[in-house]
Design an enzyme around this catalytic site. Structure first.
Site, PDB file in Angstrom:
ATOM      1  N   ASP A  97       1.187  -1.602   0.397  1.00 35.16           N
ATOM      2  CA  ASP A  97       0.242  -0.188   0.101  1.00 35.16           C
ATOM      3  C   ASP A  97       0.916   1.395   0.628  1.00 35.16           C
ATOM      4  O   ASP A  97       1.712   1.277   0.272  1.00 35.16           O
ATOM      5  CB  ASP A  97      -1.097  -0.360   0.911  1.00 35.16           C
ATOM      6  CG  ASP A  97      -0.010  -0.714   2.628  1.00 35.16           C
ATOM      7  OD1 ASP A  97       0.759   0.005   2.591  1.00 35.16           O
ATOM      8  OD2 ASP A  97      -1.053  -0.768   3.186  1.00 35.16           O
ATOM      9  N   ASP A 135      -7.246  -3.648  14.415  1.00 34.73           N
ATOM     10  CA  ASP A 135      -8.572  -3.658  14.032  1.00 34.73           C
ATOM     11  C   ASP A 135      -8.822  -4.480  13.421  1.00 34.73           C
ATOM     12  O   ASP A 135     -10.091  -4.870  12.418  1.00 34.73           O
ATOM     13  CB  ASP A 135      -9.595  -2.134  13.385  1.00 34.73           C
ATOM     14  CG  ASP A 135      -8.667  -1.914  12.248  1.00 34.73           C
ATOM     15  OD1 ASP A 135      -7.736  -2.966  11.281  1.00 34.73           O
ATOM     16  OD2 ASP A 135      -9.204  -0.455  11.867  1.00 34.73           O
ATOM     17  N   HIS A 156      -7.430  -5.484  10.195  1.00 36.77           N
ATOM     18  CA  HIS A 156      -7.120  -5.060   9.070  1.00 36.77           C
ATOM     19  C   HIS A 156      -5.569  -5.777   8.148  1.00 36.77           C
ATOM     20  O   HIS A 156      -4.989  -6.121   9.484  1.00 36.77           O
ATOM     21  CB  HIS A 156      -6.652  -3.634   8.241  1.00 36.77           C
ATOM     22  CG  HIS A 156      -6.011  -3.046   8.974  1.00 36.77           C
ATOM     23  ND1 HIS A 156      -5.873  -1.275   9.915  1.00 36.77           N
ATOM     24  CD2 HIS A 156      -3.945  -2.863   8.786  1.00 36.77           C
ATOM     25  CE1 HIS A 156      -4.390  -0.836   9.849  1.00 36.77           C
ATOM     26  NE2 HIS A 156      -4.088  -1.892   9.828  1.00 36.77           N
ATOM     27  N   GLU A 212      -9.585  -2.121   5.518  1.00 36.83           N
ATOM     28  CA  GLU A 212      -9.788  -1.655   6.708  1.00 36.83           C
ATOM     29  C   GLU A 212     -11.586  -2.635   6.926  1.00 36.83           C
ATOM     30  O   GLU A 212     -12.258  -3.504   6.485  1.00 36.83           O
ATOM     31  CB  GLU A 212     -10.428  -0.400   6.543  1.00 36.83           C
ATOM     32  CG  GLU A 212      -9.006   0.748   7.334  1.00 36.83           C
ATOM     33  CD  GLU A 212      -8.874   0.299   8.799  1.00 36.83           C
ATOM     34  OE1 GLU A 212      -8.900  -0.341   8.921  1.00 36.83           O
ATOM     35  OE2 GLU A 212      -7.717   1.240   8.557  1.00 36.83           O
TER      36      GLU A 212
HETATM   37  C1  F6R Z   1       1.604  -1.800   5.926  1.00 29.75           C
HETATM   38  C2  F6R Z   1       0.152  -2.466   6.058  1.00 29.75           C
HETATM   39  C3  F6R Z   1      -0.649  -2.157   7.231  1.00 29.75           C
HETATM   40  C4  F6R Z   1       0.374  -2.730   8.381  1.00 29.75           C
HETATM   41  C5  F6R Z   1      -0.433  -2.158  10.289  1.00 29.75           C
HETATM   42  C6  F6R Z   1       0.724  -2.568  11.223  1.00 29.75           C
HETATM   43  O1  F6R Z   1       2.412  -1.776   5.170  1.00 29.75           O
HETATM   44  O2  F6R Z   1       0.111  -2.802   5.431  1.00 29.75           O
HETATM   45  O3  F6R Z   1      -2.148  -3.293   7.477  1.00 29.75           O
HETATM   46  O4  F6R Z   1       1.061  -4.065   7.975  1.00 29.75           O
HETATM   47  O5  F6R Z   1      -1.498  -1.841  10.866  1.00 29.75           O
HETATM   48  O6  F6R Z   1       1.189  -1.824  11.672  1.00 29.75           O
HETATM   49  P1  F6R Z   1       2.316  -1.865  12.698  1.00 29.75           P
HETATM   50  O7  F6R Z   1       2.939  -2.803  12.067  1.00 29.75           O
HETATM   51  O8  F6R Z   1       2.798  -0.662  12.702  1.00 29.75           O
HETATM   52  O9  F6R Z   1       2.050  -1.992  12.951  1.00 29.75           O
END
Ligand code: F6R
Length: 261
Positions: free
Chosen positions: A67, A136, A138, A143
């Protein structure tokens, strides 16, 4: 899903690096799906170490990131392109042309989404997709409520995700509200998924992902339908799993069968 519970964050990074290094050694033309965020930073540091110390060769590896924030260009300090250049690409010998992060400045965005899907297809699909998980539930920026069949799309971020990611920005108001994100359908086509989670803040999402019902309210739960997902968790992230003892026992028993696999 194969669930591995390890001691702490370093052990997650170590185990994930072993898997990726082994896969690149076995197939130097590996197509890697990558994530940003805090979770994979230790993994990327170890891959750089493996490149420097053991010559792990990225020269034929292709990468696709999950992303990118809409509105942030590659030079923006908080763009995911910049994160990847700093945390991984700049430290290994991957060819810049072979690294792909969605272009958050593209207009029209929907064309960028279609092009991203096409590029993944043309590369032969993703061999291993690295994933973190949001509080959450994701994966990528899918989301709660995102279709489990979704493809690369323009995703709206929830307030909680914006707050979680605000730590990297001057204020929550600076966090973009939209991102280009691979969809759950895109991720599910990866041949293998490697989901990493660390810390007590992820324990509920991890439980829902691995042991809860499959639901678009926890998009990571779609991984229960994926034929080859490995989850590597530390003790704190695994704390709410009902079957933690079973996963540990399986891990301990694996050596009995490893050579016959
Ligand atoms: C990042 C992504 C997100 C993160 C998730 C966890 O490219 O796609 O899904 O993997 O938000 O983020 P952290 O590792 O910062 O807790």
């Amino acid at each position: 899903m194969d669930v591995f519970i390890v001691k702490d964050y370093d052990a997650i990074s170590e185990r994930a690096a072993e898997i990726l290094s082994g896969a690149i050694t076995q197939n130097p033309r590996l197509v890697l799906g990558l994530a940003t965020g805090s979770t994979p930073e230790g993994l990327y540091a170890r891959l750089i170490q493996a490149h420097r110390a053991q010559g792990l060769d990225f020269s034929q590896v292709t990468t696709f990131n999950l992303d990118e924030y809409v509105g942030l260009g590659p030079e923006h300090e908080q763009s995911y392109r910049r994160f990847m250049d700093e945390k991984l690409f700049g430290g290994v010998n991957v060819r810049p042309d072979n690294t792909h992060v969605p272009n958050g400045l593209a207009v029209p965005l929907l064309q960028e989404c279609r092009d991203y899907e096409r590029m993944i297809r043309e590369a032969g699909g993703i061999d291993i997709q690295v994933l973190g998980i949001g509080r959450d539930g994701h994966i990528a920026f899918n989301e709660p409520g995102t279709s489990l069949g979704s493809r690369t799309h323009v995703a709206g971020l929830t307030r909680q995700t914006i707050e979680d990611n605000a730590r990297f920005f001057d204020s929550p108001d600076d966090v973009p509200r939209f991102a280009i994100s691979m969809g759950i359908g895109t991720i599910m086509e990866a041949r293998k998924c490697l989901m990493l989670a660390s810390g007590a803040g992820k324990a509920e999402a991890v439980r829902a992902c691995i042991e809860g019902p499959i639901t678009s309210m926890i998009t990571a739960s779609a991984l229960q339908m994926h034929p080859d997902t490995v989850a590597i968790l530390d003790e704190a992230a695994a704390a709410k799993l009902d079957r933690a003892d079973f996963y540990r026992w399986q891990d301990e028993s694996r050596h009995l069968i490893e050579e016959r696999l």
